[in-house]
Design an enzyme around this catalytic site. Structure first.
Site, short mmCIF file in Angstrom:
data_model
loop_
_atom_site.label_atom_id
_atom_site.label_comp_id
_atom_site.label_asym_id
_atom_site.label_seq_id
_atom_site.Cartn_x
_atom_site.Cartn_y
_atom_site.Cartn_z
N GLY A 1 22.84 -63.63 -13.64
CA GLY A 1 24.12 -63.67 -12.88
C GLY A 1 25.20 -64.06 -13.33
N TYR B 1 7.08 -58.59 -13.19
CA TYR B 1 7.98 -58.67 -11.77
C TYR B 1 7.21 -58.49 -10.71
CZ TYR B 1 11.80 -58.07 -8.28
OH TYR B 1 12.64 -58.24 -7.56
N ARG C 1 19.94 -50.40 -12.26
CA ARG C 1 19.58 -49.88 -10.99
C ARG C 1 20.35 -48.45 -10.50
NH1 ARG C 1 18.41 -55.29 -7.49
NH2 ARG C 1 19.97 -56.20 -8.90
P1 NAD Z 1 20.24 -61.03 -9.56
O1 NAD Z 1 20.05 -60.75 -10.83
O2 NAD Z 1 21.97 -60.52 -9.53
O3 NAD Z 1 20.22 -62.42 -9.28
C1 NAD Z 1 19.11 -63.53 -9.73
C2 NAD Z 1 19.76 -64.54 -10.10
O4 NAD Z 1 18.70 -65.50 -10.66
C3 NAD Z 1 20.62 -64.47 -11.34
O5 NAD Z 1 21.89 -65.04 -11.09
C4 NAD Z 1 20.01 -65.00 -12.56
O6 NAD Z 1 20.84 -65.60 -13.38
C5 NAD Z 1 19.20 -66.48 -11.69
N1 NAD Z 1 17.99 -66.82 -12.56
C6 NAD Z 1 16.99 -66.08 -13.17
N2 NAD Z 1 16.23 -66.88 -13.62
C7 NAD Z 1 16.63 -68.16 -13.42
C8 NAD Z 1 16.04 -69.37 -13.62
N3 NAD Z 1 14.74 -69.73 -14.44
N4 NAD Z 1 16.59 -70.48 -13.25
C9 NAD Z 1 17.86 -70.31 -12.70
N5 NAD Z 1 18.26 -69.22 -12.23
C10 NAD Z 1 17.79 -68.06 -12.77
O7 NAD Z 1 19.43 -60.16 -8.59
P2 NAD Z 1 19.51 -60.02 -7.10
O8 NAD Z 1 19.52 -58.58 -7.05
O9 NAD Z 1 20.45 -60.89 -6.63
O10 NAD Z 1 18.09 -60.57 -6.61
C11 NAD Z 1 17.75 -61.80 -6.10
C12 NAD Z 1 16.45 -62.03 -5.55
O11 NAD Z 1 16.08 -60.95 -4.66
C13 NAD Z 1 15.31 -62.10 -6.68
O12 NAD Z 1 14.58 -62.96 -6.53
C14 NAD Z 1 14.88 -60.68 -6.38
O13 NAD Z 1 13.48 -60.69 -6.86
C15 NAD Z 1 15.12 -60.46 -5.05
N6 NAD Z 1 14.85 -58.89 -4.70
C16 NAD Z 1 16.22 -58.29 -4.65
C17 NAD Z 1 16.20 -56.83 -4.40
C18 NAD Z 1 17.46 -56.23 -4.71
O14 NAD Z 1 17.55 -54.80 -4.14
N7 NAD Z 1 18.66 -56.77 -5.06
C19 NAD Z 1 15.10 -56.36 -3.92
C20 NAD Z 1 13.78 -56.88 -3.74
C21 NAD Z 1 14.00 -58.31 -4.21
N1 UDP Z 2 16.77 -43.84 -11.17
C1 UDP Z 2 17.10 -42.67 -11.80
N2 UDP Z 2 18.44 -42.88 -12.58
C2 UDP Z 2 18.89 -43.81 -12.60
C3 UDP Z 2 18.25 -45.24 -12.41
C4 UDP Z 2 17.17 -45.08 -11.84
O1 UDP Z 2 17.03 -41.66 -11.28
O2 UDP Z 2 19.92 -43.89 -13.57
C5 UDP Z 2 15.46 -43.85 -10.34
C6 UDP Z 2 14.32 -44.62 -10.73
O3 UDP Z 2 13.34 -43.87 -11.79
C7 UDP Z 2 13.62 -45.02 -9.31
C8 UDP Z 2 14.83 -45.03 -8.18
O4 UDP Z 2 15.84 -44.26 -9.14
O5 UDP Z 2 12.88 -43.76 -8.98
C9 UDP Z 2 15.38 -46.50 -7.93
O6 UDP Z 2 15.51 -47.04 -9.19
P1 UDP Z 2 15.92 -48.57 -9.33
O7 UDP Z 2 15.81 -49.15 -10.83
O8 UDP Z 2 17.39 -48.75 -8.61
O9 UDP Z 2 14.96 -49.69 -8.37
P2 UDP Z 2 13.42 -49.58 -8.22
O10 UDP Z 2 13.12 -49.18 -6.63
O11 UDP Z 2 12.59 -48.72 -8.99
O12 UDP Z 2 12.95 -50.92 -8.41
#
Ligand code: NAD
Ligand code: UDP
Length: 318
Positions: A39, A147, A188
């Protein structure tokens, strides 16, 4: 919610920072905890002078206590495949130790605890679309397991604190979410494609690009979190946009929105990359009256200015 105190772990991240905004908007005082692993302080820069907001730099894998809180939102964890594969051990630790410490704090203060889980709990699913009742198809020893298994464990610990210690918990299974404040370089697909298109570079399509994802715009996702937080449902709820796109369709849309002439370049599909992913959101619809409003092309347009600025800032640094 006036006078209520919320704590957001991972508050400096993409989703955590938007959640801080939403909570403050509803009158909560908010403490964001983050060790800045993935972050950035800048995600919270606009809250610097906000009364009722505090940022604490802290690794939640160590026990912590920030005083009385009423609701804890546990979002700390690397989330993009590039990040969690680079920080594999840290990801397992924050999902296990970090979750224990968070739930202990909730128990101590009698706080509710809302936990961020993921569609990755379904792995490379054999059921499509994925309902909350599906147990998943996860490779426990593959590269994504740091993860996937950390998050499955997070759900298990959360349910155990509910059963054994009566902590009032919520579990959200988040599907691919995008929007402003995503890291430009977290690997991503949307930030990658937006960055590549805006720079006129080839868009890297992994595999044949026929794998699917469904992408939810951040404002819809946060609305779903707030509704779930206020509900009484303690079993997992999917929050995501059920409109499914192939990665090739997504690439074409990014080219349209950015008005870019970039070409596509095919690269190998990463190991265990799920072929299909789409949430069944019947439960969220029925229970929370929630459904996403912003469709992909509109969400990409709303994100464009952020990605343009992020690309320009990175270019200026070089
Ligand atoms: P992000 O990487 O932007 O945010 C995660 C935050 O957690 C970061 O700011 C990082 O510094 C902090 N962090 C990691 N380890 C830590 C620790 N040990 N102590 C304190 N802080 C810590 O990711 P995001 O996309 O905002 O995701 C947030 C949450 O949502 C995560 O738990 C992730 O698994 C979940 N999630 C997100 C998505 C998505 O599409 N963005 C999808 C599924 C799940
Ligand atoms: N992907 C891709 N090109 C990129 C990054 C990702 O084709 O530069 C594909 C990846 O293989 C997956 C999908 O896009 O099939 C979504 O990937 P992402 O890493 O965003 O998230 P995931 O859903 O796999 O956690």
């Amino acid at each position: 919610m006036s006078g209520q105190r919320a704590l957001v772990t991972g508050g400096a991240g993409f989703l955590g920072s938007h959640l801080c905004d939403a909570l403050l908007g509803e009158g909560w005082s908010v403490i964001a905890l983050d060790n800045l692993l993935t972050g950035r302080r800048s995600n919270l820069g606009h809250l610097r002078n906000e009364a009722g907001f505090e940022f604490i730099e802290k690794d939640i894998c160590e026990p912590f206590d920030a005083g009385r809180v009423d609701y804890i939102f546990h979002f700390a964890s690397p989330a993009s495949p590039v990040d969690y594969m680079e920080h594999g051990i840290a990801t397992l630790k924050v999902g296990s130790l970090g979750t224990f410490h968070t739930l202990e704090l909730a128990k101590k203060h009698g706080a509710k605890c809302f936990v961020a889980s993921t569609s990755e709990c379904y792995g490379d699913p054999r059921e499509h679309p994925q309902k909350e009742t599906y147990w998943g198809h996860v490779n426990p020893i593959g590269p994504r397991s740091v993860y996937d298994e950390a998050k499955r464990f997070t759900e298990a610990v959360t349910m155990a604190y509910r059963r054994y210690h009566h902590v009032d918990t919520r579990i959200v299974r988040i599907f691919n979410t995008y929007g402003p404040r995503m890291q430009l370089n977290d690997g991503r697909v949307i930030p990658n494609f937006m960055k590549q298109a805006l720079r006129g570079q080839d868009l890297t399509v992994f595999g044949d690009g026929r794998q699917t994802r469904s992408f939810c715009y951040v404002s819809d996702e946060i609305d779903g979190f707030m509704r779930l937080a206020k509900s009484d449902e303690h079993l997992p709820v999917n929050i995501g946009n059920p409109n499914e796109f192939t990665i090739l369709e997504c690439a074409q849309m990014v080219l349209r929105v950015t008005e870019s002439n970039s070409k596509l370049r095919y690269e190998p599909l990463p190991q265990d990359d799920p072929k299909q992913r789409r949430p069944d959101i019947a439960k969220a619809r029925q229970l929370l009256g929630w459904e996403p409003k912003v469709q992909l092309e509109e969400g990409l347009r709303r994100s464009l200015e952020y990605f343009q600025k992020a690309v320009a800032a990175e270019t200026a640094k070089k």
